[in-house]
Design a protein around this motif. Structure first.
Motif, PDB file in Angstrom:
ATOM      1  N   SER A  81      45.762 -32.173  18.617  1.00  0.00           N
ATOM      2  CA  SER A  81      46.697 -30.993  19.072  1.00  0.00           C
ATOM      3  C   SER A  81      47.429 -30.652  17.887  1.00  0.00           C
ATOM      4  O   SER A  81      47.972 -29.384  17.667  1.00  0.00           O
ATOM      5  CB  SER A  81      47.644 -31.205  20.345  1.00  0.00           C
ATOM      6  N   ASP A  82      47.592 -31.358  16.770  1.00  0.00           N
ATOM      7  CA  ASP A  82      48.271 -31.062  15.642  1.00  0.00           C
ATOM      8  C   ASP A  82      47.258 -30.774  14.567  1.00  0.00           C
ATOM      9  O   ASP A  82      46.329 -31.680  14.232  1.00  0.00           O
ATOM     10  CB  ASP A  82      48.988 -32.287  14.943  1.00  0.00           C
ATOM     11  N   PRO A  83      47.250 -29.335  14.173  1.00  0.00           N
ATOM     12  CA  PRO A  83      46.220 -28.807  13.223  1.00  0.00           C
ATOM     13  C   PRO A  83      46.045 -29.817  12.079  1.00  0.00           C
ATOM     14  O   PRO A  83      45.140 -30.248  11.287  1.00  0.00           O
ATOM     15  CB  PRO A  83      46.663 -27.466  13.009  1.00  0.00           C
ATOM     16  N   THR A  84      47.474 -30.070  11.431  1.00  0.00           N
ATOM     17  CA  THR A  84      47.148 -30.893  10.144  1.00  0.00           C
ATOM     18  C   THR A  84      46.747 -32.105  10.465  1.00  0.00           C
ATOM     19  O   THR A  84      45.927 -32.430   9.784  1.00  0.00           O
ATOM     20  CB  THR A  84      48.894 -31.203   9.795  1.00  0.00           C
ATOM     21  N   ASP A  85      46.761 -32.919  11.460  1.00  0.00           N
ATOM     22  CA  ASP A  85      46.250 -34.215  12.064  1.00  0.00           C
ATOM     23  C   ASP A  85      44.806 -33.986  11.961  1.00  0.00           C
ATOM     24  O   ASP A  85      43.767 -35.004  11.404  1.00  0.00           O
ATOM     25  CB  ASP A  85      47.079 -34.876  13.224  1.00  0.00           C
ATOM     26  N   LYS A  86      44.349 -33.017  12.634  1.00  0.00           N
ATOM     27  CA  LYS A  86      42.995 -32.836  13.073  1.00  0.00           C
ATOM     28  C   LYS A  86      42.294 -32.638  11.513  1.00  0.00           C
ATOM     29  O   LYS A  86      41.064 -32.987  11.362  1.00  0.00           O
ATOM     30  CB  LYS A  86      42.838 -31.816  13.857  1.00  0.00           C
ATOM     31  N   ALA A  87      42.790 -31.787  10.752  1.00  0.00           N
ATOM     32  CA  ALA A  87      42.179 -31.441   9.450  1.00  0.00           C
ATOM     33  C   ALA A  87      41.920 -32.800   8.633  1.00  0.00           C
ATOM     34  O   ALA A  87      41.032 -32.915   8.009  1.00  0.00           O
ATOM     35  CB  ALA A  87      43.180 -30.509   8.738  1.00  0.00           C
ATOM     36  N   ARG A  88      43.153 -33.474   8.743  1.00  0.00           N
ATOM     37  CA  ARG A  88      42.694 -34.999   8.065  1.00  0.00           C
ATOM     38  C   ARG A  88      41.692 -35.734   8.575  1.00  0.00           C
ATOM     39  O   ARG A  88      40.748 -36.421   7.701  1.00  0.00           O
ATOM     40  CB  ARG A  88      44.201 -35.785   8.269  1.00  0.00           C
TER      41      ARG A  88
END
Length: 1019
Positions: A951-958
């Protein structure tokens, strides 16, 4: 390094008065005082003991003259570090031409070889010669034999750095001496004293065994072994006493004249009985002695010739040995190997000498190195003796020390010597004149313990048990020789007349034969015990009741020993079951440490050692550190953790302590009182640790020591390790299975090579197949060995695995295409069909008949699934992804993820191959030689996994970026396997390296590592 001013002055003075110094009137005593003493002081040696060290720790000992043959004597100097001999220096008058004279060189080499010193020096100051003393000396050797360096005094200035880099005190502390000794080790003719002496006494055993069996037909096998062992022990004892000046020199050699040699030898043994009062010579019933006298050996018949052959080889010039110089650890090492074999006697009285079964199963006998024995003894006893007082009424007299598997007695000898030195030093500190009953002045004015006092200490403080009766006798022999060390015939006679006692104590109450781990409860615990055990089984079991055997130790006021020390046996229980099944059943019932899996016997010895201690006792063992992390070690870890017994650990990692053994060990110290913390020392370099105690140290609180794996992360890395350990998710939390590859249990499988040859198919395998089963219940997969699993890449060698549902036994043979089509057409069709689905690259690998075999596997269904693979042993993280479930594997593990895991398997693969988790695994795993680590289930399941918050875009991008990088590096590795041009390989490898660094950088961010933590980890 330039030569110091003092050495320049010595050179100038010698050069100025060379004629006078080379005259017959200039003697060795003046040479030592005027030249050699200041020369070695310039090398940093405390020649005159200005530091005031106790006798045991003086840098330099001036050896007393000892008669060797009719001419030679002990070397003039013995240079030591911490009481351990490093090298001898033999001084000669300058009038002697050392460059060409063979006798001085042979004299030095004979003594140093017997003392097992690698290098020693022969010098008259005018000349300086270094000899490799590991090469067996021979009376016909030239002066140049085994000489590794020679130069005159005129070269001292130019070669000073060369001299000081090896023989200075500082160089020895830094390990340069050992490095130089190893570099100059003789390639030919090297026969170190322990190897040569072992061969010597083994030849005596062969001679005596055949002779005694031939002439004494009524002897049993046990009686024959006893007779041979005691005869050898007695001869060695008397010969050593001769070279020490305790017995008249050449008394044994006198036996060469005349006949009835054995009768005259027995007369010497009877005299020794009257003189020494030792169980070694025990032929008459003694008052207050429990052990029956030896009524067997005095009545044996032995021919003269074999005894004369043995005696001849005991004396100069035929003997290269200087028996007074044989160190106790060399004698112990020789006997340890010697006792690994036993004399077998056939019904027809034929003799053979065979390796004992338990020794054969253990892969040989491994003697504990003396530096390990010394460390354990000193570390343990120094704590016990703090604040204690010496003497018969002193508190030190109450200390009881035991080795429950004493073997040839190496630990007990060092413990006894430590006690002797400690008592002597305390008496001298208190004023030697107050202790005339305990001390006397020896040659040179040094204070020595009286024989009476040495006997008292031995009987009061030293105990041992071993299951091998011959080992018990050797331990007694070694301890008795230690009592006589430093004595002369004159000193012994004067003390005996004073105290009206024979020289040696009876050790039967202290050193006993029995099974340390089994007491008489054995006969009640084993339910299926036969009504009557055969004699061989009874001797093997050899039940031993500690409390009745040592009533003086297990008294009501302080029950138990103060110290348990030693090197317990390392025997896997699977091996022990083969020859001692009843004992294995007993251990399982009685000991907690034997409660899980295929344990090793040493864990039982640790538990039993704890039970032998009194409430303030200490235990010091060397043993494998495998139990720190193994499943079978969990009960012992729990036992130690519950009592907070863990006091100190010296961890050697992958450093090998035992010669020719691949056992990874540690030193384990336990305190029965309990402790709030444990001191951990990790040894990175054995030489540095031995010479100056260099280790990485840390403290672990007792609260952190549980039944879980012991990882002992210390130093800077411990903070990072704790940070990673605290992460909530471990690999075991996200996997459905971590399955082992093909092993030696469960369902049988067959590993095959398919051979393509003009369309023909040849199948090589190890047993016939039963193909009455439905074809659909079989599977054919590519086969991987552990070494073919690489980071992000699988490198199959072209083998195929056939998994039938059911198999029958059959003989090994080669199956041809004709054989298959005739007898197993469905299998043939199936293999052809399967091969059509292989890629062209994979098909190309099936060429050349190569390999076949079979194994067993528990996880056939796992082989058919997509899985992450890892070898069981590797030097760095080597995880790869079998995306389509195409591979069966051995020597490794397959990891399948839970269906609920949201993260991509490729994301998990990137984490597993990263520097972060590689660092973590090396903290928790056990290291092996060559920098390899075990990637076993119990280690990899602990790896901390950074889960993703989608749900965290930054985490998903990583997450997505890491998956993309893993896909790229996987593709590059596949291309790397196919390219042929060196330039192409180099370019691909450069791109792979770049992506690996990007993956590591991203994983650092995911785990929130600081720059400092990254530097610690990468270091």
């Amino acid at each position: 390094m330039a030569a110091p001013h003092s050495v320049l002055e010595l050179i100038e003075r010698f050069d100025r008065n060379r004629t006078a110094y080379r005259s017959e009137q200039y003697n060795e005593a003046r040479l030592r005082i005027e030249f050699l003493n200041p020369f070695f002081e310039a090398l940093g040696w405390d020649i005159n003991n200005r530091q005031g060290y106790a006798e045991a720790y003086k840098d330099v000992i001036y050896e007393d003259a000892i008669k060797i043959g009719k001419a030679t004597k002990a070397p003039d100097y013995c240079f030591r570090i911490g009481g351990t001999r490093k090298f001898f220096v033999e001084a000669k008058k300058p009038v002697i031409n050392l460059k060409d004279a063979s006798e001085p060189a042979f004299q030095l080499r004979r003594y140093a070889w017997s003392a097992k010193l690698p290098l020693s020096i022969l010098t008259d100051f005018e000349e300086f010669a270094i000899y490799d003393c590991r090469i067996k000396p021979d009376q016909n050797d030239k002066a140049t034999t085994a000489r590794v360096m020679y130069f005159p005094y005129t070269e001292y200035v130019n070669r000073w750095e060369e001299i000081t880099s090896v023989f200075s005190r500082d160089a020895i502390l830094k390990g340069s001496f050992d490095t130089y000794a190893e570099a100059t080790k003789g390639k030919r003719g090297t026969a170190e004293v322990d190897v040569a002496f072992l061969q010597e006494i083994e030849s005596w055993r062969e001679i005596l065994a055949h002779q005694i069996a031939l002439r004494n037909k009524t002897l049993t096998q046990r009686e024959l072994n006893f007779a041979v062992q005691m005869t050898i022990d007695r001869i060695i004892f008397l010969r050593i006493c001769e070279d020490r000046g305790i017995e008249e020199y050449e008394r044994l050699k006198f036996l060469l004249k005349g006949t009835s040699v054995y009768k005259r030898l027995c007369d010497l043994f009877l005299e020794a009985d009257a003189r020494y009062n030792s169980g070694l010579f025990h032929f008459q019933k003694e008052k207050n002695w429990d052990e029956a006298p030896d009524t067997l050996t005095q009545n044996l018949v032995i021919d003269d010739k074999p005894l004369k052959d043995i005696v001849k080889r005991l004396y100069y010039p035929e003997s290269p040995y200087e028996f007074s110089a044989l160190p106790a650890d060399v004698l112990g090492k020789v006997y340890e190997q010697f006792l690994g074999k036993v004399i077998r006697l056939s019904p027809s009285h034929k003799v053979t000498v065979e390796e004992k079964l338990e020794v054969r199963k253990a892969g040989g006998v491994y003697y504990t190195p003396d530096f390990i024995v010394t460390y354990i003894v000193h570390h343990t006893l120094s704590k016990l003796l703090e604040g204690k007082k010496p003497g018969a009424r002193g508190s030190a007299s109450k200390i009881k020390i035991v080795d429950p598997s004493c073997g040839s007695g190496s630990f007990l000898i060092v413990a006894y010597q430590y006690l002797l030195d400690w008592h002597r030093d305390r008496y001298v500190e208190d004023g030697p004149e107050k202790h005339r009953k305990e001390l006397f002045q020896g040659p040179g004015g040094q204070w020595l313990l009286t024989t009476q006092e040495k006997k008292r200490i031995l009987l009061n403080n030293i105990y041992g048990v071993d299951i091998d009766s011959q080992a018990v006798e050797v331990t007694k022999l070694s301890l008795l020789l230690k009592v006589l060390e430093g004595e002369s015939n004159q000193s012994l006679t004067s003390q005996l007349s004073l105290f009206q006692e024979r020289a040696l104590p009876d050790l039967d109450h202290n050193i006993k034969c029995g099974n340390s781990l089994i007491d008489s409860s054995f006969y009640n615990e084993i339910q299926q015990l036969p009504l009557f055990l055969d004699e061989e089984t009874q001797y093997r079991i050899n039940a031993f009741d500690w409390k009745s055997a040592f009533p003086q130790v297990f008294s009501s006021d302080a029950p138990g020993f103060d110290a348990v020390i030693g090197n317990p046996p390392y025997i896997r229980i699977q091996s022990l079951k083969e020859w001692a099944p009843l004992e294995v059943e007993y251990y399982k019932k009685v000991y907690k440490a034997a409660g899980k899996g295929n344990y090793d016997l040493y864990v039982v010895f640790v538990e039993h050692g704890l039970s032998l201690l009194n409430k303030h006792g200490l235990l010091g063992y060397i043993l494998p550190h495998k139990f720190f992390n193994s499943q079978y070690g969990e009960p012992l870890r729990n036992l130690i953790a519950e009592g907070k017994y863990l006091s100190d650990v010296v961890h050697f990692g992958d450093k090998q302590i035992f010669d020719q053994a691949t056992t990874y060990t540690c030193l384990l110290f336990l305190n029965k009182t309990g402790s709030n913390q444990c001191h951990i020392s990790k040894v990175n370099d054995l030489v540095s640790w031995r010479n100056n105690g260099e280790v990485v140290e840390g403290i672990i609180p007792s609260s952190s020591i549980t039944n879980e794996d012991w990882n002992f992360a210390i130093g800077n890395s411990s903070i990072l390790f704790e940070k990673l350990s605290s992460m909530p998710t471990k690999l075991k939390d996200i996997v459905s299975r971590i399955g082992q590859g093909i092993r030696t249990s469960a369902n049988e499988v067959y590993v095959l090579d398919l051979v393509s040859n003009d369309g023909d198919l040849i199948l090589a395998h190890s047993k016939q197949l039963n193909c009455t089963i439905p074809l659909e219940r079989q599977a054919v997969l590519l086969f991987l060995q552990g070494r073919e699993i690489k980071p992000y890449m699988l490198q199959p060698s072209g083998k195929v695995v056939l998994f039938p549902y059911k198999l029958t036994n059959g003989s090994m043979h080669l199956v041809t295409e004709d054989y298959l089509t005739k007898f197993y057409p469905k299998v043939y069709e199936y293999l052809l069909l399967n091969k059509r689905y292989l890629s062209e690259r994979e098909k190309g690998k099936f060429n050349g008949v190569g390999w076949y075999g079979y194994g067993r596997v528990q996880n056939i269904d796992l082989m058919l699934q997509p899985k992450i693979l890892v070898p069981d042993i590797a030097d760095h993280a080597s995880f790869a992804f079998d995306e389509n479930g195409s591979y069966a594997f051995t020597s490794g593990y397959g990891i399948t993820l839970l269906n609920t895991v949201v993260e991509s398997p490729k994301y998990i693969l990137g984490l597993l191959n990263s520097n972060v988790l590689d660092f973590y695994l090396k903290c928790v795993s056990t290291q092996m030689r060559g920098g390899f680590f075990r990637y076993f289930t119990q280690f990899i399941e602990q790896l901390p996994i950074r889960t993703i918050n989608f749900s965290d875009p930054t985490d998903k991008a990583r997450h997505d970026q890491l998956v993309e990088l893993v896909e790229q590096i996987t593709t590059l590795y596949k291309r790397l396997a196919d390219v042929r041009m060196a330039q192409d390989k180099t370019m691909l490898q450069q791109r792979i390296t770049i992506i690996e660094k990007r993956i590591d950088k991203m994983v650092y961010e995911l785990y929130g590592l600081t720059e400092e933590e990254i530097n610690i980890m990468e270091g």
